[in-house]
Design a protein around this motif. Structure first.
Motif, mmCIF file in Angstrom:
data_model
loop_
_atom_site.group_PDB
_atom_site.id
_atom_site.type_symbol
_atom_site.label_atom_id
_atom_site.label_comp_id
_atom_site.label_asym_id
_atom_site.label_seq_id
_atom_site.Cartn_x
_atom_site.Cartn_y
_atom_site.Cartn_z
ATOM 1 N N ALA A 1 -88.487 123.485 -56.012
ATOM 2 C CA ALA A 1 -88.759 124.428 -57.097
ATOM 3 C C ALA A 1 -90.014 124.006 -57.852
ATOM 4 C CB ALA A 1 -87.562 124.494 -58.039
ATOM 5 N N ASN A 2 -90.564 124.949 -58.632
ATOM 6 C CA ASN A 2 -91.777 124.685 -59.400
ATOM 7 C C ASN A 2 -91.475 124.591 -60.897
ATOM 8 O OD1 ASN A 2 -94.574 124.291 -59.736
ATOM 9 N ND2 ASN A 2 -94.898 126.451 -60.207
ATOM 10 N N THR A 3 -90.195 124.388 -61.214
ATOM 11 C CA THR A 3 -89.829 124.331 -62.622
ATOM 12 C C THR A 3 -88.532 123.563 -62.800
ATOM 13 O OG1 THR A 3 -89.421 125.702 -64.583
ATOM 14 C CG2 THR A 3 -88.537 126.499 -62.498
ATOM 15 N N GLU A 4 -88.370 122.988 -63.963
ATOM 16 C CA GLU A 4 -87.107 122.353 -64.330
ATOM 17 C C GLU A 4 -86.263 123.360 -65.097
ATOM 18 O OE1 GLU A 4 -88.460 119.093 -66.651
ATOM 19 O OE2 GLU A 4 -88.917 117.813 -64.931
ATOM 20 N N THR A 5 -84.970 123.383 -64.828
ATOM 21 C CA THR A 5 -84.086 124.351 -65.486
ATOM 22 C C THR A 5 -82.955 123.633 -66.192
ATOM 23 O OG1 THR A 5 -82.710 124.599 -63.506
ATOM 24 C CG2 THR A 5 -84.599 126.074 -63.726
ATOM 25 N N ALA A 6 -82.367 124.349 -67.132
ATOM 26 C CA ALA A 6 -81.278 123.762 -67.919
ATOM 27 C C ALA A 6 -80.051 123.480 -67.066
ATOM 28 C CB ALA A 6 -80.918 124.694 -69.077
ATOM 29 N N ASP A 7 -79.847 124.290 -66.017
ATOM 30 C CA ASP A 7 -78.665 124.083 -65.159
ATOM 31 C C ASP A 7 -78.982 123.199 -63.960
ATOM 32 O OD1 ASP A 7 -80.223 125.760 -63.649
ATOM 33 O OD2 ASP A 7 -78.725 127.335 -63.409
#
Length: 728
Positions: free
Chosen positions: A299-305
């Motif tokens: 992925a190209n982003t960090e997410t809360a989940d």
């Protein structure tokens, strides 16, 4: 000295273009700066999906002043010549200097170019670079004329030193340079100013951007392998995919997800190819079972989940893709278990080449040749022929239609299904079905493996098949290709090789040498195949073949093999003249024998005796050649030792007798090392002979005998190799 920082910020750059773009940016800018008179200490280029970056360290602050003198025409020359000189220099007549020389007075132009400040030069070079950048594909947007791979948003261009940073002013199609850039599109939107490359890299990292693609690759691989290892799994290495994925993200976040149980029965190659081609996923396998059980996406982003939503969405898309693959597999397997007759029939309608018939015609030729080659490579002729008849049937399968790179790999699976389902019977000679091997599971596996391995080796780093059946089919496949295109005069020319014939020839060479195959390429196998292709050529309206067509084609093809062999052996350090010396000997169509001889000769020439022997041989050969040309006779009559004068001449007679006695049986046994050793032992007696003896004696009988002795030196050495072709 200041440092230069350039960033070209745009919409997403395709990953496959980023590597070359980095190199092009560095080359074009640094070359332009140097040509304009600036110097620098070092440079580095970087890229992310949205930016190309160049840093140049230790750049000179200005270019040096240049004083150039040009000599012009005589002061008495026609006005037209003087006007032309003025135009070329950009000066007026009163600015020229008059200088006296031997022929009178001559005009000289003294052109002084003052040094220029670095910012002015950088602005010119960077604008030219942007406007002439060699993207494979580019686009225009808005109303401007600028072309870029994707819309260009901003130009960062600053010079920095201990005193601070200054913006290099320039404007390209309304885009003005500045000292600001952007971070991650989602996690750190907004622009910020930078003052140096170190400041730029640090602020980008804080804004969730890893600038260096090598760092992104390392981060992805380390995180992925550690995640898999923690679960007892392994990530399937794929360097090309790793490089591509690193070019798709600015802040890589590897995430591992499961593959549904309903797809785990698919061949691992199918799972890996489908995930790589469609989703850019890495495959994660269980080392105990060899099954691919999970996928790894970046992925190209960090997410809360922690990526749960991303994995869920990717899992749904993957399930749809793998459902297609499962459909292809199930349908193909039904055809394979029925004997693949439908595919065999279908290949009759698939043209291999309009002058060489269909794929079915080609399979028939390969099968016939594989049967002939089988005894040479230690394979069973029936197995080799049957393997050749089923090896390419997967070309009609749905799976290979979707993933052409799986040809051969799927052929093995389908061949196993056919051979295990079909009742044992003698191998079929038609293309109406594969038939059964009527043999042990080992023979079944060998025939099936040939479907996968017969394309190999595909390149210099590809493994060479060693199983006899696979070797027979692989050789037949490549020889059919080469003799076929030679038959219709479709040969490689210059850098053009649309049918990959150089690769096919190198494949034959590696198969022959890697397996120690002793097959004379000039022999009946290739000639018989060429005749067969001649019939095919005539069937397809090629009627202008000359009478000596067969011999000419075979000789020309063998010369092509020899050229490819030189290239192959060059990587081993074997000199081209050594190969030429061995090519001049009988049996040069036996590549294994030829290379064995060349390696032994190379080793001998590397010794002191060998190198000196060549000098002695060359001296003997030159004297003999000159005498034969002068006298108009050939001195090939056996020399008589009773005419020897002095111990050195007698010793050479004895040494030649000894060498010949050793060389003849060694050559018969193909023990080239022993033959070369015996030949190298002639070094000392030949040197002593030329030191003590004058060949061109006043006595004509002695002279003739000594010339005949030189001929014997040439003849004895000529049994091993044509040393006259050795250079140096």
């Amino acid at each position: 000295m200041p440092d230069l920082l350039i960033e070209l910020f745009s919409e997403e750059i395709p990953a496959r273009m980023q590597g070359k773009a980095r190199d092009d940016l560095k080359r074009m800018v640094t070359d332009g700066l140097v040509e304009a008179g600036l110097t620098y200490a070092g440079a580095g280029a970087f890229s992310t999906p949205r930016r190309l970056t160049l840093t140049v360290q230790g750049l000179s602050a200005e270019s040096r002043a240049v004083r150039e003198e040009r000599k012009g025409p005589s002061t008495s020359a026609p006005q037209q010549a003087i006007d032309g000189f003025l135009r070329s220099t950009g000066l007026r007549l009163d600015q020229l200097e008059r200088r006296a020389d031997k022929k009178g007075e001559t005009f000289f132009a003294v052109i002084e170019k003052p040094g220029r400040k670095a910012p002015a030069i950088i602005a010119e070079v960077l604008e030219a670079t942007i406007r002439n950048f060699p993207w494979p594909k580019s686009m225009r947007w808005g109303s401007g004329s600028l072309r870029w791979v994707r819309p260009l948003h901003s130009i960062l261009c600053i010079l920095s030193d201990e005193a601070g940073a200054e913006v290099v002013p320039l404007e390209v199609d309304g885009i003005r340079s500045g000292n600001t850039t952007e971070g991650h599109r989602f996690m750190a939107p907004g622009r910020f100013a930078v003052s140096s490359f170190d400041d730029y890299a640090a602020k980008l990292r804080a804004a969730k951007v890893m600038l260096d693609p090598a760092e992104r690759e390392a981060h992805i691989w380390n995180h992925a392998t550690q995640t898999a290892f923690a679960r007892g799994l392994e990530v399937v290495e794929d360097k090309a995919l790793l490089t591509e994925v690193a070019g798709l993200v600015e802040w890589p976040v590897p995430l591992m997800g499961p593959i549904a149980d309903e797809f785990l029965h698919l061949p691992p190659e199918v799972l890996q190819t489908s995930m790589r081609e469609h989703q850019k996923f890495f495959s994660v396998k269980n080392p105990k079972t060899g099954r691919i059980e999970k996928f790894l996406t970046v992925a190209n982003t960090e997410t809360a989940d922690h990526g749960a939503t991303i994995l869920k969405g990717n899992g749904k898309v993957l399930a749809a893709r793998l459902s297609d693959a499962r459909f292809f597999w199930d349908n193909d397997l039904r055809v394979a278990k029925a004997g693949m007759a439908d595919w065999a029939e279908g290949l009759k309608a698939v043209t291999f080449h309009n002058k060489l018939g269909s794929q079915a015609d080609r399979i028939a030729r390969i099968a016939a040749l594989a049967r002939e080659l089988a005894p040479v490579v230690g394979a069973d002729p029936d197995d080799a022929e049957q393997a050749a008849r089923i090896a390419k049937l997967d070309l009609r399968s749905a799976m290979v239609g979707e993933f052409p790179e799986l040809q051969g790999v799927m052929g093995r699976y389908y061949a196993l299904a056919t051979l295990q389902e079909t009742p044992p019977r003698p191998p079929s000679r038609g293309l109406d079905g594969a038939g059964g091997p009527g043999s042990s599971p080992g023979r079944v596996a060998a025939i099936a493996d040939a479907a996968r391995d017969h394309y190999s080796p595909l390149g210099p780093s590809d493994a060479v098949p060693t199983a006899p059946v696979s070797v027979a089919v692989a050789l037949a496949d490549k020889l059919d290709t080469l003799t076929g295109f030679w038959a219709i005069n479709e040969k490689p020319t210059g850098s053009k090789d649309p049918f990959a014939l150089r690769r096919a020839a190198l494949g034959v060479i590696r198969l022959v040498l890697g397996n120690g195959v002793r097959v004379p390429l000039r022999g009946e196998l290739v000639r018989g195949q060429t005749l067969h292709l001649g019939a095919v050529a005539r069937q397809h309206d090629i009627t202008d073949l000359p009478e000596n067509w067969q011999q000419t084609t075979t000789d020309d093809l063998l010369a092509f093999f020899h050229d490819r062999l030189k290239v192959f052996l060059r990587d081993e350090g074997i000199r081209h003249d050594v190969i030429d010396a061995c090519l001049a000997m009988p049996g040069n169509d036996d590549l294994t024998l030829l290379v064995k001889r060349a390696r032994a000769l190379q080793a001998m020439l590397g010794s002191e005796d060998g190198a000196n022997l060549i000098q002695g041989f060359r001296r003997a050969n030159n004297i003999l050649t000159q005498a034969e040309a002068k006298d108009g006779v050939e001195y090939s009559y056996g020399p008589d030792p009773k005419f020897a004068e002095g111990p050195e001449e007698a010793a050479l007679f004895a040494a030649l007798d000894t060498a010949e006695a050793r060389i003849a049986p060694a050559m018969q046994a193909e023990d080239f090392a022993a033959a070369m050793s015996a030949m190298a032992a002639l070094r000392a007696p030949i040197d002593a002979f030329f030191t003590a003896v004058q060949v061109n004696s006043d006595n004509p009988i002695i002279r003739r005998n000594r010339l005949n002795l030189l001929h014997r030196i040439r003849a004895v050495c000529g049994q091993v190799a044509d040393l006259a072709r050795i250079e140096g």
